[in-house]
Scaffold this motif. Structure first.
Motif, mmCIF file in Angstrom:
data_model
loop_
_atom_site.group_PDB
_atom_site.id
_atom_site.type_symbol
_atom_site.label_atom_id
_atom_site.label_comp_id
_atom_site.label_asym_id
_atom_site.label_seq_id
_atom_site.Cartn_x
_atom_site.Cartn_y
_atom_site.Cartn_z
ATOM 1 N N ILE A 1 -9.051 -0.572 1.299
ATOM 2 C CA ILE A 1 -9.313 0.808 0.835
ATOM 3 C C ILE A 1 -8.107 1.696 1.131
ATOM 4 C CG2 ILE A 1 -10.761 2.865 1.200
ATOM 5 C CD1 ILE A 1 -13.092 0.908 1.806
ATOM 6 N N SER A 2 -7.541 1.552 2.348
ATOM 7 C CA SER A 2 -6.382 2.385 2.712
ATOM 8 C C SER A 2 -5.202 2.097 1.779
ATOM 9 C CB SER A 2 -5.997 2.159 4.175
ATOM 10 O OG SER A 2 -5.304 0.938 4.314
ATOM 11 N N GLN A 3 -5.022 0.816 1.401
ATOM 12 C CA GLN A 3 -3.896 0.471 0.528
ATOM 13 C C GLN A 3 -4.103 1.002 -0.888
ATOM 14 O OE1 GLN A 3 -1.027 -0.953 2.084
ATOM 15 N NE2 GLN A 3 -2.477 -0.125 3.548
ATOM 16 N N ILE A 4 -5.356 0.931 -1.353
ATOM 17 C CA ILE A 4 -5.665 1.479 -2.688
ATOM 18 C C ILE A 4 -5.395 2.983 -2.694
ATOM 19 C CG2 ILE A 4 -7.562 1.949 -4.317
ATOM 20 C CD1 ILE A 4 -8.735 -0.821 -3.416
ATOM 21 N N LEU A 5 -5.842 3.661 -1.625
ATOM 22 C CA LEU A 5 -5.609 5.113 -1.521
ATOM 23 C C LEU A 5 -4.110 5.416 -1.465
ATOM 24 C CD1 LEU A 5 -8.388 6.162 1.016
ATOM 25 C CD2 LEU A 5 -8.148 7.032 -1.304
ATOM 26 N N GLY A 6 -3.387 4.660 -0.649
ATOM 27 C CA GLY A 6 -1.951 4.884 -0.483
ATOM 28 C C GLY A 6 -1.192 4.692 -1.789
ATOM 29 N N LEU A 7 -1.515 3.614 -2.508
ATOM 30 C CA LEU A 7 -0.812 3.342 -3.773
ATOM 31 C C LEU A 7 -1.208 4.352 -4.851
ATOM 32 C CD1 LEU A 7 -0.958 -0.570 -3.708
ATOM 33 C CD2 LEU A 7 1.038 0.881 -3.292
ATOM 34 N N THR A 8 -2.473 4.796 -4.822
ATOM 35 C CA THR A 8 -2.920 5.827 -5.770
ATOM 36 C C THR A 8 -2.150 7.124 -5.535
ATOM 37 O OG1 THR A 8 -5.117 4.844 -5.687
ATOM 38 C CG2 THR A 8 -4.961 7.035 -6.665
ATOM 39 N N VAL A 9 -1.985 7.467 -4.261
ATOM 40 C CA VAL A 9 -1.274 8.698 -3.889
ATOM 41 C C VAL A 9 0.179 8.641 -4.386
ATOM 42 C CG1 VAL A 9 -0.217 9.675 -1.812
ATOM 43 C CG2 VAL A 9 -2.698 9.507 -1.958
ATOM 44 N N ILE A 10 0.840 7.496 -4.185
ATOM 45 C CA ILE A 10 2.233 7.343 -4.632
ATOM 46 C C ILE A 10 2.305 7.458 -6.165
ATOM 47 C CG2 ILE A 10 4.171 5.720 -4.807
ATOM 48 C CD1 ILE A 10 3.308 4.657 -2.032
ATOM 49 N N THR A 11 1.355 6.793 -6.834
ATOM 50 C CA THR A 11 1.327 6.837 -8.306
ATOM 51 C C THR A 11 1.129 8.277 -8.791
ATOM 52 O OG1 THR A 11 0.295 4.661 -8.227
ATOM 53 C CG2 THR A 11 0.252 5.801 -10.345
ATOM 54 N N MET A 12 0.190 8.971 -8.155
ATOM 55 C CA MET A 12 -0.094 10.354 -8.579
ATOM 56 C C MET A 12 1.107 11.264 -8.363
ATOM 57 S SD MET A 12 -4.041 10.996 -7.509
ATOM 58 C CE MET A 12 -4.170 12.622 -8.254
ATOM 59 N N ALA A 13 1.808 11.051 -7.241
ATOM 60 C CA ALA A 13 3.013 11.855 -6.984
ATOM 61 C C ALA A 13 4.061 11.573 -8.066
ATOM 62 C CB ALA A 13 3.569 11.545 -5.592
ATOM 63 N N GLY A 14 4.168 10.282 -8.469
ATOM 64 C CA GLY A 14 5.099 9.900 -9.533
ATOM 65 C C GLY A 14 4.713 10.529 -10.864
#
Lengths: 251, 251
Positions: B20-33
């Motif tokens: 879950i933490s990795q999904i959240l982390g990668l989602t956050v990076i994608t959204m920032a991009g």
């Protein structure tokens, strides 16, 4: 937090750390008052000054009183087991009252400003809603006589984690509010290092320091409340039950 | 965190929480991009788009990699004792490189903007300076062969507390940065709930969720790395020494 193999701080140090947290907390409240009084025209329950009650009351309720409610667990650890929950139980109630006393929504309505669009307000409403849920669950599990001891024991670590999370979220929301207010009120002068900007930035850093000292006190193994005899006994029984497949599996 | 008398989560659950933490982390990076690409014109190492590298790299380095460095302690607990420190040791280094790769100060200089006046920049420079100190002290105590075992044991709880504090401070700084960028770029449209504002606010809430899940994993008693045999033995010796006035006082 990871356990420490050595215990380097004696319980007597707790008083000093609590004193530092209180000095920081009272300084933060004073600075918020000075900011509103000196640079934002003061506070009032009517007129456009109604908005200025919001930062002051939120810092008192959601940061200082919430932090002190949690510190109550450490300061009153020598008392009976029943007394400490009253502090975190009362504190959200106080903060809740303060929250509804302030009239930021009414101020928005009067001024024709929209509500709930900024990151500060999204974080604020999340913090306040979760805070209310935490208070309600805490009341049901710890003060309501119907909850079993096992149920309380299972819920307790969640209550402690979310208590710490909500204090951090409240401080973060306060910092976002400071940032928002500065960029709405002194955006053009902010980059010239005007006194109001420096005062508000320092207030932000001291809010972080208050959170750090409070968090340090709450996470030190040395200052934990020792578990009660029945908690220890239950813990052993539960461990025996869960480590084997069933009570009969070890036979 | 307060110890729980019962242990309700099995170690197997750790994988789900880390996922879950990795999904959240990668989602956050994608959204920032997506935010930088879709609404801020993309990123570049030159031109005015140079600034846009800052939010993206800081979220990758100071939030995602820093959080994952700490999670390494839980995920690799089954390995040797020497392997986990390499992760938190490497992560700040990566974040540090990313930090200096971004050219926000150079962008300010080119555009004639002043530096270091906002609460976001004050928190950012505090987080980065303390992060560097933490990395340096961690290197001296845990990787440098000269530090004694007792000294390491005394420093370890401080290192863990400040590690958690720095992750929280980094996330808070990121939220302040989101707020600042929104009020500088879409201040007039922000209150109309434009898609950019909603995207950035959601990004802020997901950053908080990443911090909450990471913090939950790190503070669960069930998922702690069990102390080594020599740590336990030293802890007992130290306890005996400190609880009496001196080794001879109990005689």
């Amino acid at each position: 937090m990871e356990g420490s193999p050595t215990r380097s701080l004696s319980p007597a140090w707790l008083s000093y750390y609590v004193a530092i947290s209180q000095i920081l907390g009272l300084t933060v409240i004073t600075m918020a008052g000075v900011w509103m009084g000196q640079y934002r025209g003061g506070i009032a329950w009517t007129s456009s000054l109604q908005f200025n009650v919001h930062p002051l009351c939120m810092i008192i309720g959601m940061v200082f009183l919430q932090g002190d409610g949690k510190l109550g667990w450490r300061c009153f650890q020598a008392g009976s087991d029943q007394s400490p929950p009253c502090l975190p139980g009362l504190t959200p109630l106080l903060a809740w009252c303060v929250k509804w006393l302030i009239a930021v929504f009414e101020y928005h309505r009067k001024q024709g400003y929209p509500d709930m669009y900024s990151l500060h307000s999204w974080c604020g409403i999340a913090a306040f809603s979760l805070y209310f849920v935490q208070w309600l669950l805490g009341f049901c599990f710890f003060l309501f006589p119907g909850a079993s001891f096992l149920l309380r024991s299972k819920y307790k670590p969640q209550h402690i984690f979310f208590g710490a999370f909500l204090l951090i979220l409240s401080i973060t929301t306060a910092l976002l509010g400071i940032m928002e207010l500065l960029l709405f009120s002194i955006k053009d002068k902010y980059s010239s290092f005007v006194p109001e900007g420096i005062l508000a930035n320092t207030l932000g850093l001291l809010l972080i320091a208050f959170g750090a000292v409070t968090g340090y006190i709450l996470t030190r193994d040395e200052w934990r409340r020792p578990p009660l005899a029945e908690e220890m006994a239950l813990s052993m029984d539960f461990k025996t039950l869960t480590e084997g497949e069933s009570p009969s599996s070890s036979q």
